[in-house]
Scaffold this motif. Structure first.
Motif, mmCIF file in Angstrom:
data_model
loop_
_atom_site.group_PDB
_atom_site.id
_atom_site.type_symbol
_atom_site.label_atom_id
_atom_site.label_comp_id
_atom_site.label_asym_id
_atom_site.label_seq_id
_atom_site.Cartn_x
_atom_site.Cartn_y
_atom_site.Cartn_z
ATOM 1 N N GLY A 274 1.297 -0.796 -0.339
ATOM 2 C CA GLY A 274 0.069 0.019 0.072
ATOM 3 C C GLY A 274 0.317 1.752 -0.315
ATOM 4 N N LEU A 275 1.912 1.708 1.053
ATOM 5 C CA LEU A 275 3.057 2.640 0.156
ATOM 6 C C LEU A 275 3.543 2.553 -0.088
ATOM 7 C CD1 LEU A 275 4.007 2.395 4.580
ATOM 8 C CD2 LEU A 275 2.444 4.103 3.930
ATOM 9 N N GLY A 276 3.955 1.392 -1.060
ATOM 10 C CA GLY A 276 4.831 1.836 -2.447
ATOM 11 C C GLY A 276 3.715 2.308 -3.590
ATOM 12 N N LEU A 277 2.259 1.560 -3.294
ATOM 13 C CA LEU A 277 1.702 1.912 -4.252
ATOM 14 C C LEU A 277 1.555 3.250 -3.811
ATOM 15 C CD1 LEU A 277 -0.785 -0.913 -4.722
ATOM 16 C CD2 LEU A 277 0.626 -0.254 -6.014
ATOM 17 N N TRP A 278 1.217 4.240 -3.030
ATOM 18 C CA TRP A 278 0.761 5.044 -3.039
ATOM 19 C C TRP A 278 1.829 6.303 -3.296
ATOM 20 C CZ3 TRP A 278 4.101 9.029 0.704
ATOM 21 C CH2 TRP A 278 3.373 9.771 1.046
ATOM 22 N N MET A 287 -6.991 0.732 -0.612
ATOM 23 C CA MET A 287 -7.580 -0.945 -1.261
ATOM 24 C C MET A 287 -6.993 -1.566 -1.541
ATOM 25 S SD MET A 287 -10.523 -1.191 -3.335
ATOM 26 C CE MET A 287 -10.012 -0.474 -4.792
ATOM 27 N N TRP A 288 -6.278 -1.786 -2.555
ATOM 28 C CA TRP A 288 -4.897 -2.481 -3.309
ATOM 29 C C TRP A 288 -4.164 -3.563 -1.906
ATOM 30 C CZ3 TRP A 288 -7.590 -2.781 -6.029
ATOM 31 C CH2 TRP A 288 -8.313 -2.021 -7.464
ATOM 32 N N GLY A 289 -3.651 -2.290 -1.319
ATOM 33 C CA GLY A 289 -2.310 -3.374 -0.277
ATOM 34 C C GLY A 289 -3.534 -4.028 0.235
ATOM 35 N N ILE A 290 -4.518 -3.584 0.919
ATOM 36 C CA ILE A 290 -5.526 -4.923 1.809
ATOM 37 C C ILE A 290 -6.177 -6.253 0.689
ATOM 38 C CG2 ILE A 290 -7.864 -5.129 2.936
ATOM 39 C CD1 ILE A 290 -7.637 -2.479 3.748
ATOM 40 N N PRO A 319 -0.159 7.790 -18.772
ATOM 41 C CA PRO A 319 -0.613 7.309 -20.960
ATOM 42 C C PRO A 319 0.709 6.315 -21.313
ATOM 43 C CG PRO A 319 -0.874 9.519 -20.320
ATOM 44 C CD PRO A 319 -0.299 8.852 -18.714
ATOM 45 N N GLY A 320 2.020 6.676 -20.413
ATOM 46 C CA GLY A 320 3.069 6.117 -20.809
ATOM 47 C C GLY A 320 2.920 4.568 -20.130
ATOM 48 N N TRP A 321 4.104 3.783 -19.804
ATOM 49 C CA TRP A 321 4.131 2.032 -19.476
ATOM 50 C C TRP A 321 4.828 2.231 -17.722
ATOM 51 C CZ3 TRP A 321 1.021 -1.327 -21.298
ATOM 52 C CH2 TRP A 321 0.230 -1.137 -22.118
ATOM 53 N N THR A 322 5.246 3.290 -17.635
ATOM 54 C CA THR A 322 6.820 3.204 -16.333
ATOM 55 C C THR A 322 5.525 3.254 -14.731
ATOM 56 O OG1 THR A 322 7.425 5.667 -17.077
ATOM 57 C CG2 THR A 322 8.052 5.081 -15.172
ATOM 58 N N MET A 323 4.450 3.743 -14.729
ATOM 59 C CA MET A 323 4.053 2.850 -13.792
ATOM 60 C C MET A 323 3.404 1.571 -13.912
ATOM 61 S SD MET A 323 0.699 5.727 -12.494
ATOM 62 C CE MET A 323 1.290 7.476 -11.533
ATOM 63 N N VAL A 324 3.277 1.072 -14.973
ATOM 64 C CA VAL A 324 3.197 -0.581 -14.914
ATOM 65 C C VAL A 324 4.043 -1.494 -14.503
ATOM 66 C CG1 VAL A 324 2.698 -2.053 -16.070
ATOM 67 C CG2 VAL A 324 1.550 -0.176 -16.779
ATOM 68 N N ILE A 325 5.436 -0.626 -14.744
ATOM 69 C CA ILE A 325 6.411 -1.618 -14.374
ATOM 70 C C ILE A 325 6.272 -0.990 -13.064
ATOM 71 C CG2 ILE A 325 9.580 -1.339 -14.867
ATOM 72 C CD1 ILE A 325 8.568 -0.707 -18.230
#
Length: 628
Positions: A274-278, A287-290, A319-325
């Motif tokens: 959760g902290l990493g996604l934030w 929600m995704w951390g839980i 718009p790019g692919w940075t977040m996915v990676i």
């Protein structure tokens, strides 16, 4: 009873290899194998009924199972509150209410986080659509390039232009006939408020009902834990209180340790995710951390399932692919640290289950109880393994699902020698020699395995040719172990010794092991086959300078007179040599060693290779003292 009969009776106890002749009245006969058809059919029928009951009774069994699992998690908290001088009833109520409050808080957090995603849903859909179109355009351009290289050089026309362009005969396709509009009339269904409420609440009533049942049963189990244990022992284990109590304590400790450890690790996993996604910028990170922490209860694939939704949301936001990676890298790094660093330090590398059994049990319980069965598959399988370790009739669960070796080292060695597979036998020996000495390996594994071979040969399951082949394999393994043996501290003087093999097919292998162990001690030993000590060949045996003669007998079937006369011949041939007789392996003695030595005419009797090496080393020191 004569001395000869006493030795024979002692050896029968040592090796268990004596059999009465078949024509002797009252001789023991090998029982014919009983037909297992009825027992096998009964086991299959019982197993089928149990699986059918689990499947059709899941509406009742799932809440009860969840409640029992929940009680294992909450029981340490209840015990802690009781140690604080709180009565059991208030401790249980406080613990359950706290757990219910935590669950409600988590559900509220998930609901609020999910609701916040709906505001930007159109924007996320447009971003995803743009990326899909970009991927499709890239794929079409690559396909056109490949077609141009492989075809006539003309690029393929886009599908949209082809559909709108001329037909095969050069004419444009005629427009389709005009369709008449279908009249639509809006009619009110006149739904009552009760029907609307039922439609809205029906998806919620099922989980809510299950939750209430789980909490009620969990409270009952926590309140009546000792009484339920006593009733269980009364029904299933009153005839063996010790074993039943051990089984229940083992199951309780394993499950409590597993649940608490998994809960702690998965909670920390969810918090870090959760902290990493934030930090990455993913919407609704809590929600995704839980969800990541909950999905990690699913063995092996839970963490990979948790990646899908955050990665898709990252593709919709960026718009790019940075977040996915970044999302994928976050999950991979945290999972590796949790699985290979935190979990081994917290509760060890294993829960008592083999990796294959975890996968198979996950598939089985998922088919039986759906997603809930997938989450509970590991603890349920662990319960079966614990039962198999304490209940003889359920031992197959421990063999099939547990992580303990299916065969003991002795059985594993014997199986490899029986299968004429020296490479696997050598690999097993090198593995066992990492934490034990070569002498311990020969005494505790090899000699015990050769004892099994002698028993099978006495029963007729191994013929003479098979015994010779097994002995050849054994000699190959002993010879291959020689370079890997670390040399021990040699004794000061070197004594000349010979190791004489008995008449059995495996005795020469034992003499090879003894000679190898003596070589580690700096003793020069020479192997002698049994044929060289026969009445016809004993005169040609070179015993010049021999100080110790070690005779290896893995078995003495029938009358031991052959061994007694062999000792007499060697005594006449080398009157000054010290004769040591080894009857391998050592068993339960019914006579003293001194009595056996006197009956056999030997100077010393030993029952293990370690004792033989010590005796020969002692002869070394005595010879050196006499020479001085």
């Amino acid at each position: 009873m004569s001395n000869l009969d006493s030795v024979a009776g002692y050896k029968d106890v040592v090796t268990g290899s004596h059999q009465a002749p078949a024509d002797t009245p009252g001789a023991a006969q090998i029982r014919a194998a009983s037909a297992p058809e009825l027992k096998t059919l009964a086991a299959v029928a019982v197993g089928t009924l149990v699986i059918a009951a689990l499947y059709f009774g899941q509406e009742v069994l799932i809440p009860i199972t969840l409640a029992v699992m929940l009680s294992f998690v909450l029981s340490p908290v209840v015990n802690f509150l009781q140690r604080l001088r709180l009565w059991r009833a208030p401790a249980v109520i406080i613990t359950v209410l706290t757990a219910l409050g935590v669950l409600g808080l988590v559900a509220t957090l998930i609901g609020s986080q999910a609701a916040s995603l709906t505001a930007n849903a159109p924007q996320y859909a447009q971003t995803i659509e743009a990326k899909v179109q970009g991927v499709q355009g890239f794929a079409v351009s690559r396909l056109a390039s490949i077609t141009k290289q492989l075809g006539s050089g003309k690029p393929a026309k886009p599908a949209a232009l082809t559909a709108a362009g001329p037909g095969l005969d050069g004419r444009r396709a005629a427009p389709s006939s005009t369709r008449k509009p279908v009249p639509v009339q809006v009619v009110s269904d006149g739904a009552s408020p009760f029907a609307i409420a039922k439609t809205v609440l029906s998806p919620i009533l099922g989980p809510l009902e299950t939750t209430v049942l789980v909490l009620i049963v969990a409270i009952f189990v926590l309140m009546q834990k000792e009484d339920l244990r006593d009733r269980f022992i009364r029904v299933f284990g009153s005839s063996d209180l010790h074993r039943t109590t051990r089984a229940m304590d083992d199951a309780g400790q394993r499950l409590s340790k597993y649940f608490l450890s998994q809960f702690a690790v998965n909670s920390c996993f969810g918090v870090v995710i959760g902290l990493g996604l934030w930090a990455i910028g993913i919407p609704s990170p809590a929600m995704w951390g839980i969800m990541a922490g909950l999905l990690r209860f699913v063995p092996y694939i839970g963490s990979f399932l948790a990646i899908v939704a955050p990665a898709a949301l990252g593709a919709a936001v960026d718009p790019g692919w940075t977040m996915v990676i970044e999302v994928v890298a976050l999950f991979v790094v945290v999972e590796v640290l949790a699985g290979y660093v935190v979990e081994p330090l917290l509760y060890g590398h294993s829960t008592g289950l083999s990796p294959a059994s975890v996968i198979v049990s996950a598939i089985f319980w998922s088919w039986l109880w759906g997603p809930i069965g997938l989450i509970m598959s590991t603890p349920l399988t662990l319960c079966l393994v614990v039962m198999g370790r304490h209940v003889k009739s359920l031992e197959f669960f421990d063999v099939l699902l547990g992580d303990r070796p299916a065969l003991t080292p002795v059985e594993s060695f014997y199986q490899r020698i029986l299968a004429n597979n020296p490479d696997e036998a050598l690999a097993q020996a090198e593995t066992l020699l990492t934490d034990r000495s070569l002498t311990d390996y020969y005494d505790g594994v090899v000699l015990e395995g050769l004892k099994l071979a002698v028993e099978d040969q006495a029963r007729g399951t191994i013929d003479q040719a098979g015994a010779v082949r097994m002995a050849r394999t054994m000699l190959s393994v002993i010879d291959d172990l020689r370079p890997s043996v670390t040399q021990a501290e040699p004794s000061a003087p070197t004594v000349n010794a010979i190791c004489v093999a008995g008449p059995g097919p495996f005795d020469d292998a034992v003499t090879a092991m003894l000679a190898q162990l003596l070589g580690q001690r700096g003793v020069e030993a020479r192997r002698i086959l049994n044929e060289a000590t026969s009445r016809e060949n004993i005169a040609m045996l070179d015993v010049a300078g021999i100080d110790v003669i070690a005779i290896s007998y893995l078995e003495v079937t029938g009358s031991p007179a052959q061994l007694r006369y062999l000792v007499r011949r060697l005594r006449e041939r080398a009157p000054t040599a010290r004769i040591i007789v080894g009857l391998w392996p050592q068993g339960e003695a019914v006579m003293s060693d001194a009595a056996i030595q006197s009956m056999l005419g030997a100077d010393r009797y030993v029952g293990s290779l370690a004792d033989a090496v010590v005796e020969i080393a002692k002869s070394t020191s005595n010879t050196a003292a006499a020479a001085a």
